[in-house]
Design an enzyme around this catalytic site. Structure first.
Site, mmCIF file in Angstrom:
data_model
loop_
_atom_site.group_PDB
_atom_site.id
_atom_site.type_symbol
_atom_site.label_atom_id
_atom_site.label_comp_id
_atom_site.label_asym_id
_atom_site.label_seq_id
_atom_site.Cartn_x
_atom_site.Cartn_y
_atom_site.Cartn_z
ATOM 1 N N HIS A 14 21.657 15.729 -24.951
ATOM 2 C CA HIS A 14 20.239 15.428 -25.198
ATOM 3 C C HIS A 14 19.449 16.668 -24.820
ATOM 4 O O HIS A 14 19.938 17.519 -24.052
ATOM 5 C CB HIS A 14 19.795 14.208 -24.381
ATOM 6 C CG HIS A 14 20.152 14.282 -22.927
ATOM 7 N ND1 HIS A 14 19.403 14.989 -22.011
ATOM 8 C CD2 HIS A 14 21.204 13.790 -22.223
ATOM 9 C CE1 HIS A 14 19.968 14.888 -20.814
ATOM 10 N NE2 HIS A 14 21.074 14.185 -20.912
ATOM 11 N N GLU A 61 29.502 17.254 -17.332
ATOM 12 C CA GLU A 61 28.194 17.533 -17.941
ATOM 13 C C GLU A 61 27.623 18.842 -17.424
ATOM 14 O O GLU A 61 27.525 19.056 -16.216
ATOM 15 C CB GLU A 61 27.215 16.391 -17.608
ATOM 16 C CG GLU A 61 25.806 16.661 -18.100
ATOM 17 C CD GLU A 61 24.876 15.475 -17.932
ATOM 18 O OE1 GLU A 61 25.083 14.663 -16.999
ATOM 19 O OE2 GLU A 61 23.936 15.364 -18.728
ATOM 20 N N HIS A 91 15.636 13.649 -20.080
ATOM 21 C CA HIS A 91 15.820 13.402 -21.514
ATOM 22 C C HIS A 91 14.535 13.916 -22.142
ATOM 23 O O HIS A 91 13.561 13.185 -22.283
ATOM 24 C CB HIS A 91 16.026 11.911 -21.807
ATOM 25 C CG HIS A 91 17.300 11.383 -21.210
ATOM 26 N ND1 HIS A 91 17.577 10.056 -21.067
ATOM 27 C CD2 HIS A 91 18.400 12.022 -20.719
ATOM 28 C CE1 HIS A 91 18.767 9.897 -20.517
ATOM 29 N NE2 HIS A 91 19.285 11.078 -20.290
ATOM 30 N N ASP A 98 0.818 -1.218 0.000
ATOM 31 C CA ASP A 98 0.000 0.000 0.000
ATOM 32 C C ASP A 98 0.854 1.272 0.000
ATOM 33 O O ASP A 98 0.396 2.337 0.414
ATOM 34 C CB ASP A 98 -0.988 -0.004 1.170
ATOM 35 C CG ASP A 98 -0.282 -0.119 2.506
ATOM 36 O OD1 ASP A 98 0.960 -0.319 2.514
ATOM 37 O OD2 ASP A 98 -0.951 -0.016 3.545
ATOM 38 N N ASP A 107 20.774 18.511 -14.862
ATOM 39 C CA ASP A 107 21.530 17.289 -15.157
ATOM 40 C C ASP A 107 23.012 17.657 -15.167
ATOM 41 O O ASP A 107 23.498 18.250 -16.124
ATOM 42 C CB ASP A 107 21.065 16.753 -16.533
ATOM 43 C CG ASP A 107 21.652 15.388 -16.866
ATOM 44 O OD1 ASP A 107 22.365 14.822 -16.026
ATOM 45 O OD2 ASP A 107 21.380 14.904 -17.985
ATOM 46 N N ASP A 148 26.911 11.944 -11.205
ATOM 47 C CA ASP A 148 25.946 12.443 -12.195
ATOM 48 C C ASP A 148 24.614 12.472 -11.456
ATOM 49 O O ASP A 148 23.935 11.444 -11.328
ATOM 50 C CB ASP A 148 25.908 11.497 -13.399
ATOM 51 C CG ASP A 148 24.949 11.978 -14.490
ATOM 52 O OD1 ASP A 148 24.169 12.920 -14.235
ATOM 53 O OD2 ASP A 148 24.973 11.405 -15.596
ATOM 54 N N GLU A 182 27.925 16.799 -22.510
ATOM 55 C CA GLU A 182 28.454 15.844 -21.544
ATOM 56 C C GLU A 182 29.407 14.807 -22.137
ATOM 57 O O GLU A 182 29.133 13.608 -22.116
ATOM 58 C CB GLU A 182 27.297 15.120 -20.846
ATOM 59 C CG GLU A 182 26.214 14.567 -21.763
ATOM 60 C CD GLU A 182 25.149 13.799 -20.987
ATOM 61 O OE1 GLU A 182 25.513 12.901 -20.210
ATOM 62 O OE2 GLU A 182 23.959 14.098 -21.158
ATOM 63 N N HIS A 208 28.867 7.103 -25.775
ATOM 64 C CA HIS A 208 27.545 7.738 -25.735
ATOM 65 C C HIS A 208 27.579 9.067 -26.474
ATOM 66 O O HIS A 208 28.642 9.560 -26.852
ATOM 67 C CB HIS A 208 27.044 7.903 -24.295
ATOM 68 C CG HIS A 208 27.915 8.746 -23.406
ATOM 69 N ND1 HIS A 208 27.964 10.115 -23.471
ATOM 70 C CD2 HIS A 208 28.791 8.398 -22.423
ATOM 71 C CE1 HIS A 208 28.793 10.585 -22.551
ATOM 72 N NE2 HIS A 208 29.336 9.564 -21.909
ATOM 73 N N HIS A 225 25.488 3.471 -16.414
ATOM 74 C CA HIS A 225 24.256 3.634 -15.631
ATOM 75 C C HIS A 225 24.403 3.103 -14.204
ATOM 76 O O HIS A 225 23.448 2.603 -13.622
ATOM 77 C CB HIS A 225 23.073 2.954 -16.339
ATOM 78 C CG HIS A 225 22.640 3.699 -17.560
ATOM 79 N ND1 HIS A 225 21.842 3.134 -18.524
ATOM 80 C CD2 HIS A 225 22.906 4.961 -17.979
ATOM 81 C CE1 HIS A 225 21.640 4.028 -19.487
ATOM 82 N NE2 HIS A 225 22.270 5.137 -19.181
ATOM 83 N N ARG A 234 33.374 12.030 -16.743
ATOM 84 C CA ARG A 234 32.379 12.735 -17.563
ATOM 85 C C ARG A 234 32.225 14.129 -16.958
ATOM 86 O O ARG A 234 32.306 14.298 -15.730
ATOM 87 C CB ARG A 234 31.030 11.991 -17.557
ATOM 88 C CG ARG A 234 29.953 12.681 -18.373
ATOM 89 C CD ARG A 234 28.765 11.778 -18.726
ATOM 90 N NE ARG A 234 28.011 11.295 -17.589
ATOM 91 C CZ ARG A 234 28.082 10.084 -17.071
ATOM 92 N NH1 ARG A 234 28.900 9.195 -17.623
ATOM 93 N NH2 ARG A 234 27.370 9.728 -16.025
ATOM 94 N N TYR A 270 35.971 6.625 -20.690
ATOM 95 C CA TYR A 270 35.822 5.498 -19.753
ATOM 96 C C TYR A 270 36.830 4.439 -20.164
ATOM 97 O O TYR A 270 36.763 3.919 -21.285
ATOM 98 C CB TYR A 270 34.391 4.944 -19.819
ATOM 99 C CG TYR A 270 33.374 6.070 -19.765
ATOM 100 C CD1 TYR A 270 32.919 6.567 -18.542
ATOM 101 C CD2 TYR A 270 32.914 6.688 -20.938
ATOM 102 C CE1 TYR A 270 32.035 7.638 -18.503
ATOM 103 C CE2 TYR A 270 32.036 7.755 -20.904
ATOM 104 C CZ TYR A 270 31.594 8.226 -19.689
ATOM 105 O OH TYR A 270 30.723 9.291 -19.643
HETATM 106 N N1 GLY Z 1 21.852 11.710 -16.066
HETATM 107 C C1 GLY Z 1 21.369 11.217 -17.281
HETATM 108 C C2 GLY Z 1 22.145 11.711 -18.399
HETATM 109 O O1 GLY Z 1 23.173 12.315 -18.215
HETATM 110 O O2 GLY Z 1 21.753 11.599 -19.517
HETATM 111 MN MN MN Z 2 22.597 14.028 -19.420
HETATM 112 MN MN MN Z 3 23.629 13.267 -16.356
#
Ligand code: GLY
Ligand code: MN
Ligand code: MN
Length: 462
Positions: free
Chosen positions: A359, A432, A366, A37, A272, A261, A409, A355, A244, A430, A413
């Site tokens: 975005h 960003e 996103h 619940d 972000d 991140d 970003e 990557h 991730h 990274r 790696y």
């Molecule tokens: N934190 C998700 C991305 O950087 O796309």
């Molecule tokens: Mn991002």
């Molecule tokens: Mn991010």
């Protein structure tokens, strides 16, 4: 401009697309059960919120081509409100939210056939709300049952997402102001986590990833942000090479890098940010070499983020710098992969940078919005992907315009592998930031937390 007139202006803009006899139906998000619940914290549907700013669950917005907006919402219920909290209710909603009418959500089935009667097109967000199409079919069926009494059934269903995505892609001043505030809160949280990390190590305390996550969340909430905008990534050492990865219980070791991140959502808008920093506040030589390379890639991508450029330009700028850097520092062997042009064409950089560089960002981290330029959608070319051999369809990328918001970003790696210099093994970096495209370039709204090596080291000493 009052907040309700911001939403009224958006609805008026939408009405232009509906046609005089169009009708748009927009449900908010359902409550989501977490377990037994217990529900997940409630968050309204982004499209719904964008058009009326109402945050209660069990609500629908109906907008008709004549410009009228009707809300269906939970009725006042003193008993339920003791348990679940205040409800605005349909009596107060029109004045409070600047709408034309409001009814109880329990009246949907009774009222919708009449609202649909005489409309020529029904606009709904396609493939977003489970059961919406079925619900609509029921209303249409009950309307069709009355055709011999003069009822007129809509003939077409149209996807609302296309129109709303285009509107949401360019952020208005109200949205930009919230995004800036979200960026500031998230930047403060990154500084807090960096300083806390160095301080804990200096004083001999054990540092775990979750300690740093807790600092981030504390700072988000302390400034009124309602949620993290996405699952926080706090990755110590080699964990940073897992794209991730989630904040877990990994030990943060002296001498390693930490990649965070994480960012907040404020009043429906995401931020972000990623920062990568040395746990003890001092970059080693190898860490610094790769960090400076990612930063140079980000600087190039930022310079490529301006009106008239394509969405892909920042990515291409970043890839070019990263690929050259990989050759220079020995991550890639010139004798094996050839020139910079070969590395880019063959995507030889991919094992270390897999990557995209950004975005759209907005209400959703996103965010919605086509990545293809609508005016050039017919220009399709095909190619074979150099790595997978897949056939890829390319269409010209979106042209950037002032008010669009995107992340920048780049990263690197390095998983341990034969032929890869050992000094770089298990380093994941990274950087960003979030950018609003301006008339002349872009505004980075997350730079209250620095990116330069000496500035990061200085703030971690403090
Ligand atoms: N934190 C998700 C991305 O950087 O796309
Ligand atoms: Mn991002
Ligand atoms: Mn991010």
């Amino acid at each position: 401009m009052t907040t309700s007139s911001v939403y009224a202006q958006r609805r008026a803009q939408l009405v232009q697309h509906l046609g005089a006899k169009g009708i748009a139906l927009i449900p908010t998000a359902p409550e989501q059960q977490r377990n037994r619940d217990c529900d997940f914290p409630y968050r309204p549907d982004s499209y719904f919120y964008y058009l009326c700013g109402f945050t209660e669950p069990h609500a629908w917005l109906v907008i008709t081509g004549d410009g009228r907006s009707t809300l269906f919402c939970q009725p006042k219920d003193p008993q339920r409100e003791i348990w679940d909290g205040y409800r605005l209710g349909p009596e107060a909603a029109p004045t409070q939210l600047g709408l034309d009418a409001a009814f109880s959500v329990a009246d949907l089935d009774a009222k919708l056939p009449a609202l649909l009667d005489g409309c020529d097109a029904v606009w709904i967000p396609f493939a977003i709300h489970k059961g919406l199409e079925t619900r609509l079919e029921t209303w249409l069926a009950s309307l069709r049952a009355r055709v011999r009494y003069g009822a007129l059934c809509p003939q077409t269903q149209r996807d609302l997402c296309g129109v709303l995505d285009e509107m949401r892609l360019v952020k208005d001043p109200h949205e930009q102001a919230i995004l800036r505030s979200a960026g500031k809160i998230s930047a403060a949280a990154h500084i807090r986590a960096m300083q806390c990390c160095a301080q804990m190590l200096r004083t001999g305390q054990e540092v775990r990833e979750y300690h740093l996550e807790a600092e981030m969340l504390h700072e988000f909430r302390r400034h009124g942000a309602q949620f993290p905008a996405y699952g926080s990534i706090v990755a110590a050492g080699a964990n940073a090479c897992v794209l991730h990865y989630r904040a877990d219980r990994g030990r943060v070791q002296n001498g390693e890098l930490v990649l965070i991140d994480a960012a907040c959502e404020l009043d429906g808008y995401a931020s972000d940010i990623t920062r990568t920093f040395p746990a003890n506040g001092q970059f080693t030589g190898a860490q610094r070499t790769l960090y400076e390379l990612v930063l140079a890639a980000q600087t190039a991508a930022v310079a490529a983020t301006r009106p008239g450029a394509r969405f892909t330009d920042p990515h291409e700028a970043a890839v070019s710098v990263l690929a050259q850097g990989m050759l220079d520092v020995g991550l890639l062997d010139k004798n094996k992969v050839g020139s910079l042009q070969d590395v880019i064409e063959q995507r030889a950089y991919f094992p270390f940078y897999m990557h995209r560089t950004g975005h759209w960002m907005g209400m959703d981290v996103h965010d919605c919005g086509d990545y293809t330029e609508p005016s050039e959608i017919g220009q399709v070319s095909q190619r074979q992907d150099a790595l997978t051999g897949d056939t890829i369809k390319d269409r010209p990328a979106r042209i950037l315009r002032p008010g669009m918001v995107l992340t920048i970003e780049p990263g690197i790696y390095v998983r341990p592998a034969y032929g890869v210099p050992e000094a770089f093994h298990n380093i994941g970096i990274r950087i960003e930031d979030d950018a609003i495209v301006t008339p002349t370039g872009c505004e980075l709204i997350t730079r209250d937390v620095p990116v330069a090596v000496d500035e990061i080291e200085a703030l971690m000493r403090g």
